[in-house]
Design a protein around this motif. Structure first.
Motif, short mmCIF file in Angstrom:
data_model
loop_
_atom_site.label_atom_id
_atom_site.label_comp_id
_atom_site.label_asym_id
_atom_site.label_seq_id
_atom_site.Cartn_x
_atom_site.Cartn_y
_atom_site.Cartn_z
N GLY A 1 23.03 41.89 -3.39
CA GLY A 1 23.09 40.70 -4.24
C GLY A 1 24.43 39.99 -4.23
N LYS A 2 25.28 40.32 -3.28
CA LYS A 2 26.62 39.74 -3.28
C LYS A 2 26.64 38.24 -3.01
CE LYS A 2 29.51 43.67 -2.85
NZ LYS A 2 29.43 44.66 -1.77
N ILE A 3 25.60 37.70 -2.43
CA ILE A 3 25.69 36.27 -2.10
C ILE A 3 25.10 35.40 -3.21
CG2 ILE A 3 25.55 36.83 0.37
CD1 ILE A 3 22.85 35.16 0.20
N GLY A 4 24.70 36.01 -4.31
CA GLY A 4 24.11 35.23 -5.41
C GLY A 4 22.65 34.94 -5.10
N GLU A 5 22.21 33.79 -5.54
CA GLU A 5 20.84 33.37 -5.27
C GLU A 5 20.76 32.89 -3.82
OE1 GLU A 5 17.77 29.87 -6.79
OE2 GLU A 5 19.64 30.20 -7.87
N LEU A 6 19.78 33.37 -3.07
CA LEU A 6 19.65 32.94 -1.68
C LEU A 6 19.00 31.56 -1.64
CD1 LEU A 6 19.79 33.45 1.36
CD2 LEU A 6 17.61 34.63 1.18
N TYR A 7 19.64 30.62 -0.97
CA TYR A 7 19.08 29.28 -0.83
C TYR A 7 18.30 29.12 0.48
CZ TYR A 7 22.03 27.56 -4.71
OH TYR A 7 22.63 27.34 -5.91
N TYR A 8 19.05 29.11 1.57
CA TYR A 8 18.34 28.89 2.84
C TYR A 8 19.08 29.50 4.02
CZ TYR A 8 20.77 24.84 5.08
OH TYR A 8 21.64 23.99 5.72
N ILE A 9 18.35 29.64 5.11
CA ILE A 9 18.87 30.27 6.33
C ILE A 9 18.50 29.37 7.49
CG2 ILE A 9 18.68 32.28 7.85
CD1 ILE A 9 17.91 33.99 5.49
N TYR A 10 19.45 29.10 8.37
CA TYR A 10 19.04 28.41 9.59
C TYR A 10 19.59 29.09 10.82
CZ TYR A 10 23.52 25.78 9.54
OH TYR A 10 24.84 25.41 9.54
#
Lengths: 338, 338, 338, 338
Positions: free
Chosen positions: A141-150
């Protein structure tokens, strides 16, 4: 320790030599035989390895000393060769994608279950130490809320005349995405273009919508001036760039993010950016294919389920199928059946 | 040489200071006045420039010594402020995009024609020496048949609360694409995602289909760990990478390509790759915005049509409109009206 | 808060415009006057700043409203111009190197002391946030035992016809080294080569031996295809690369090192390497020259000693003198008098 | 075509495995035997190659079917092992440096001549396609007058406990320099520092003065955070950067230079810089060690003199000897005897 097992490699074309090298060097198995339809390829095998050589697949299947088969042949042959091997009582590691359709993939899963044999798919990146490190960062969970990946996976060559860029290149990214997100996408869109051969897309762009508004984007092409294998993961607290061809810093973790401050009711927001340190974790240098081959042998010896088992392979094929359908419809979104 | 003209700048927010600096330093014009609604911004102007300052736009319009107005205000105000200036007899350079709709854009073109005043849009990249070099390479046919172009323009910030990434970031790429290809796309698709504000896409992917099977892809986002401004142009003979943030080698020309060899009838093809030298042409270091401002003044003085005139601005808006429509329909392709 | 003070800039050549811009933008002082022998340069000043302009230095010295002088003239003039300004009761910030000899430098220190005026040298890098971060890392002992530092500062141009690369380029590195190590070197060697002008070294390599076996190496040249400004700091526990032209990661801290394991008596050693994560601390983006100018004004207002005072400037000149002596003797080591 | 010859490899430590792989894969020879004092190393050989294995060098020497020996043992053993092999009638390829002194090197040349056997030194970089390309660029005079060359060859590890960085790392650069310049230096200086072991320099800087005022500088170290293998060649018309670890663009040719304009008598010069395109020639991807091994076999088969013959190896040792002498005298220049 378990006894070493005898493995046969089927297909010594583009990828086969890498499998041969790793199977040969592993202490837990022996590269006992290599099968290829092209005897010139077998002559090369002879120069490097003390393995038996044959152009006849049935010789492999009927050899009772061989307990496992590794299949690195053209994708359209995966279904037949894999099911024959399973039916002959062999454990199978087959290159990705597992099959040309989810129907085929389900068939292979059933045969493997019925024969009580291991079916594993060669989604190498799930054995890549960099991907493992990223998985660990996401899980904690270190990156917070996951938004998007490209993801961008482009190169000049290997141009294929039967499989398009979706089926030949994008399986890597789809496998990584499913592994990281631990869920199928809800919906997939894809667009592509054909240049060298009007029936085969050289370039494909895929959009994936996952639950919780997480999205992903994949760009796959074999018409590009540079070799790029890059994935950017954007979270609310941190962001990650995974550059598989970087010599230093394959995985970079950026302490960067944006949050919204303000009054939701009146719609008066301010966006606060933070941009802090960058951290480059040390990544273990083991060859991913070495890990993959070792895992296959270990699963056989210990009777455990592979990380990239038949179901794993099926899920990637399901996404490819949906994307292919969208591709034929110029990008209209297609639901992924679960 | 023509006499220097007096120019007023309207809007001293994010981009305005760059315009002020260039207008101030140009020998052919004088930054005579700056207008902004925020008097704190005007106080900063006072520290740097000897220009008149006002919060009242009408003062600018009624000042007969001012012959031209440069507008760098929020996009929704472009239509009103630009038409008022034209009606007041001023020449206008307005920031991109020209307007919020093609109807507005057409209206401005008509007013400018009727008033016989110059209407120019600030599509800066068309004044960028790197883009000019690429245009020259494409025009002379050195890259062979053009296949496709893809662009990435991402960064952390500037997050906008009204305009999405399509309208605020992608106009740069669309302007460059239309400039290079000299034609409107036939069809446009777009997909996006919202994270910070459910009404505004932070991330947008646009696919454009141009005549002759040329395609383009644009990725625009303000949620990214790195500042990327990159465009890859893939041709049959050569390929170009334009990296606007590279310190050395903004434009790289790769002598790379693939051609198909074989028998079309029997479908037996071979793909031959060539991969030769890389050439990095020297790019003139002039600031693009300086070129743009100088061009605006020169067009006024000589009565010539700007490169990025109202029609140019309209075409970009037409593409944005089509993309916006597709964005609302989850990527369903939309035709671009010509 | 102290009242703003009036500052005069002397010398508006290569570096002067940067000083002018910063002095103009600082809120704590006013760029009151600019002096240059070339009236064409003064015409450029007129376009940008509301400062008084003169070609006569005496006008500056006799103007009692001016309390401080910033000198950015050719190095051979530093001694005379600086002492005249001090004698006229001005505080002085003079560009580096402070003077052409330690005798001159000591003279200036004495005059400043006698006149009770501030004498500061423009060793900009000591005001550079990246250097400050490195200083902090060294001070807290995080890198273990310091072994050695090497610096490369090369570029194409600015070729000088009077000062060699040692005196015109290397002062930056020497200033940083003395600042980081907080001691003079014991001994200095230098070698160089002349290509464009037989009396002036275009390329210089300097070796410095500091107490406790710490060594440093400086490569300075104006004949190079690339702009390089790089410093590598090797410690027993960690290593640092400071790349001043990097767009991302100017300072990289490597968790790398070697230690020796074994028996000293029998000379049977093993060397153990560790190679862990890389950390890139966020570096404040303030312009170093802004910090430097602000520091000068603050020292005047508060009557405090500048970080880069006359003694600091003297130490750099002492090292340059020793290196110059070695340069003339083809690299024979020269002791640095303390 | 000549018959394949049987080759023995002596020393299977750090570098030996690379030689084994190449000798095994070459079609013109056969890796017939491997000798190492450590039987654990021989066990690894057994896993990969069908070669005979022995810990007794005499077995190799007395085996009449073996016509050539490749020696990759610690440098202090080179003289003895090489002379024994030559005396036993074998052709020899020995790793660099050829020997520990020019006396030893001359002795080996004599024995080889007397025995009429080929003596070749493993200066791999002379077989590197990038070096060959640079040699071609220098030979055709495209860079104008050659000014100077500087090389950086640093890494973390392989720390040596007997040979310093001069003898273990710098031979690569010295070999390249002598190859490119086709002459011995007139004079050499060297400085170094010891950190891990007071008897062995971990870091060395070497300055070389060649005829015609061409100079070179070598920085060699095994204490560094990065792997750098870089060489910059500065000419009056063009400049070259050779970065051996670059993934794209190992050799970059810069159309950059400075010339002097003006009146020599009055000393009024102006320096004109030009800075044009950058060209990156395609470099053949063959492994240099493959080329080297093939060349050795070909020289044996055709009775021709190797590019890196004994004299070539001697010249490198002469430079090392002079540099070592200077190193012991803290950088005092030492003439190179020719």
């Amino acid at each position: 320790m378990s006894a070493s097992i005898d493995v046969a490699l089927v297909g010594y074309g583009y990828w086969g030599p890498n499998l041969a090298r790793n199977l040969h060097q592993l202490a837990t198995c022996r590269l006992a035989a290599v099968c290829d339809l092209d005897s010139a390829r077998l002559a090369e095998v002879e120069r490097f390895y003390p393995a038996t050589r044959t152009t006849d697949y049935r010789e492999i299947l009927s050899d009772s000393t061989i307990s496992a088969v590794v299949i690195a042949t053209p994708v359209p042959t995966h279904y037949t060769l894999t099911s024959e091997a399973l039916l002959a009582g062999k454990h199978v590691l087959v290159e990705k994608p597992l099959a040309m359709s989810s129907t085929e993939a389900r068939g292979l899963i059933e045969v493997a279950a019925h024969q009580n044999r291991i079916l594993m798919v060669g989604h190498t990146f799930e054995y890549n130490p960099a991907v493992r490190k990223i998985k660990e960062l996401l899980t904690t969970g270190k990156i917070g809320e996951l938004y998007y990946i490209y993801c961008t996976r482009v190169n000049l060559g290997r141009v294929q005349s039967q499989l398009n860029a979706l089926w030949s290149i994008a399986p890597h990214d789809i496998s990584i995405l499913l592994h990281l997100l631990e869920t199928l996408p809800v919906e997939v869109s894809a667009r592509g273009a054909t240049y060298l051969n009007s029936a085969v897309e050289d370039v494909v762009f895929v959009d994936l919508v996952f639950p919780d508004n997480v999205t992903a984007h994949v760009h796959a092409s074999w018409l590009d001036p540079s070799k790029v294998r890059k994935m950017t993961i954007v979270g609310s607290q941190k962001m990650i760039i995974y550059d598989d061809v970087a010599s230093e810093g394959k995985v970079k973790v950026y302490d960067k993010g944006v949050y919204r401050k303000g009054d939701e009711v009146y719609g008066e927001f301010q966006y606060k950016l933070h941009s802090g340190d960058i951290h480059i974790p040390r990544i273990d240098m083991t060859e991913p294919l070495r890990n993959e081959c070792a895992h296959f042998v270990q699963c056989i010896q210990e009777g455990t389920r592979p990380l990239t088992d038949g179901e794993n392979g099926l899920r990637v094929v399901q996404v490819l199928e949906a994307a292919q359908k969208s591709l034929r419809n110029r990008g209209v979104p297609v639901e992924v059946a679960s």
